[in-house]
Design an enzyme around this catalytic site. Structure first.
Site, PDB file in Angstrom:
ATOM      1  N   HIS A  28       7.906  -6.557  -0.688  1.00 40.21           N
ATOM      2  CA  HIS A  28       7.836  -5.659  -1.607  1.00 40.21           C
ATOM      3  C   HIS A  28       9.062  -4.862  -1.223  1.00 40.21           C
ATOM      4  CE1 HIS A  28       4.860  -7.602  -3.910  1.00 40.21           C
ATOM      5  NE2 HIS A  28       3.886  -7.004  -3.553  1.00 40.21           N
ATOM      6  N   HIS A  38       3.279  -2.854  -9.877  1.00 37.03           N
ATOM      7  CA  HIS A  38       2.388  -3.279  -8.996  1.00 37.03           C
ATOM      8  C   HIS A  38       0.860  -2.300  -9.427  1.00 37.03           C
ATOM      9  CE1 HIS A  38       0.267  -4.531  -5.354  1.00 37.03           C
ATOM     10  NE2 HIS A  38       1.273  -5.698  -5.242  1.00 37.03           N
ATOM     11  N   ALA A  39       0.851  -2.035 -10.659  1.00 34.83           N
ATOM     12  CA  ALA A  39      -0.648  -1.695 -11.233  1.00 34.83           C
ATOM     13  C   ALA A  39      -1.422  -2.473 -10.940  1.00 34.83           C
ATOM     14  CB  ALA A  39      -0.343  -0.960 -12.479  1.00 34.83           C
ATOM     15  N   TYR A  40      -2.525  -1.997 -10.462  1.00 37.96           N
ATOM     16  CA  TYR A  40      -3.963  -2.856 -10.404  1.00 37.96           C
ATOM     17  C   TYR A  40      -4.870  -2.365 -11.532  1.00 37.96           C
ATOM     18  CZ  TYR A  40      -3.155  -3.488  -5.468  1.00 37.96           C
ATOM     19  OH  TYR A  40      -2.809  -3.627  -4.106  1.00 37.96           O
ATOM     20  N   GLU A  68       1.850  -9.158 -11.649  1.00 36.98           N
ATOM     21  CA  GLU A  68       3.339  -8.876 -11.221  1.00 36.98           C
ATOM     22  C   GLU A  68       4.275  -9.774 -12.068  1.00 36.98           C
ATOM     23  OE1 GLU A  68       3.125  -8.375  -6.957  1.00 36.98           O
ATOM     24  OE2 GLU A  68       1.096  -8.321  -7.226  1.00 36.98           O
TER      25      GLU A  68
END
Length: 347
Positions: free
Chosen positions: A104, A178-180, A312
């Site tokens: 990343h 990269h939100a969860y 993603e």
């Protein structure tokens, strides 16, 4: 519609958090630091507005952010084997920040810089434009990159991320967020019963270090077949070697069937919340937070395994080594321009 701004002091830095609010009451908050999305509030089937992503309780924890909560990822999303790549006959070495591999964007990726930001408002949307110039050699990558990322929220509860970049040298680039996501709201439950639909006939095989082996596998007759929606828990209970490699879950790249839209849909049957993913990216890594433990203090509770799912959208770093993968090469005479929309609905 409105945009609120909040100044935040963290260590020796001063950040700004922008909150985009539409006329339906939905809101998205983000930082100029790392472009990090710190909250998304959406309604459930009973019109209760709750946060649907994982967020730290303390802003200071975003300084390191080893799990990349909410962050912009670049220059390259994903893992680069042995932290090296060859481009036009020249080999480049990158920082090793996950074992012997590069993950990343490395130790000084897009997620740890302060972006220049400009909020904006139109008749139909509110948003923030983020700009960052990454110099030649930054993080080991070639080329001066000018990166512009735009976050836009509409009154239809569509949240769009637009990525645009130019370079003065041939280089490599693929970016994502990269939100969860946890659609239960306020992290009331894990995501194991979230149901996923993915228009993908194929996924990428991983080795024990989560590096692509070069094989692209059919999803047929496996728990990787999301062409008809099924819950994430199926992969957690699976004895498929690929689920076991990913610590009993998913951390895999799915190659989209580009002719079929939307690309992905995630639904929480209990809350009634749904997020629909539409993108011009060629594929998506779905990560089901198999590596999270209970050591982090989040906004609503402590962290835990399977507490969020990352969607993603990106190309594939495996293209650096293998034929047949979506390329991450960006030539100096080309513009990188990709868009992903997360549409929040109620099922």
């Amino acid at each position: 519609m409105e945009i609120q701004e909040k100044e935040i002091s963290v260590a020796t830095q001063k950040w700004t958090e922008y909150t985009l609010i539409n006329d339906q009451g939905m809101s998205v908050s983000c930082l100029n630091y790392g472009g990090i999305i710190t909250s998304i509030y959406t309604p459930d089937k009973n019109d209760n507005f709750e946060n649907v992503i994982l967020s730290y309780a303390n802003y200071e924890d975003y300084l390191e952010n080893p799990n990349f909560f909410g962050a912009l990822i670049g220059r390259v999303a994903g893992r680069i084997d042995q932290a090296t790549f060859t481009l036009d006959g020249k080999t480049y070495s990158l920082p090793k920040n996950e074992g012997n591999n590069h993950l990343h964007g490395g130790t000084a990726g897009f997620h740890q810089v302060i972006w220049q930001t400009t909020p904006f408002q139109t008749n139909k949307a509110v948003g923030v434009r983020l700009v960052h110039v990454s110099p030649d050699g930054d993080g080991g990558y070639p080329g001066n990159i000018k990166m512009t990322v735009t976050y836009t929220l509409t009154n239809d509860n569509d949240f769009t991320i637009t990525y645009k970049a130019t370079t003065d040298q041939n280089t490599i680039l693929t970016t994502t967020n990269h939100a969860y996501f946890n659609l239960s709201g306020s992290l009331k439950r894990d995501i194991l019963n979230h149901e996923v639909m993915l228009h993908a006939n194929e996924f990428v095989e991983l080795d024990h270090e989560l590096i692509p082996t070069g094989k692209i596998l059919p999803v047929d007759d496996t728990v990787f077949d999301f062409r008809k929606a099924h819950p994430i828990i199926d992969g957690v209970h699976s004895v498929d070697q690929q689920n076991l490699v990913a610590s009993n879950g998913y951390d895999h790249y799915f190659i989209f069937n580009q002719s079929e839209q939307p690309n992905a849909v995630v639904t929480d049957p209990e809350s009634g919340r749904q997020v629909i993913v539409t993108t011009d990216q060629p594929g998506m890594v779905m990560y089901t937070s198999n590596g999270l433990d209970d050591s982090l203090q989040l906004r609503e509770r402590s962290s835990a395994k399977y507490l969020g799912v990352c969607l993603e959208t990106q190309a594939s770093p495996a293209s650096l080594e293998y034929e047949g993968f979506p390329s991450i090469r960006l030539n100096k005479d080309k513009t990188y321009h990709k868009t992903t929309t997360f549409s929040f609905r109620r099922s």
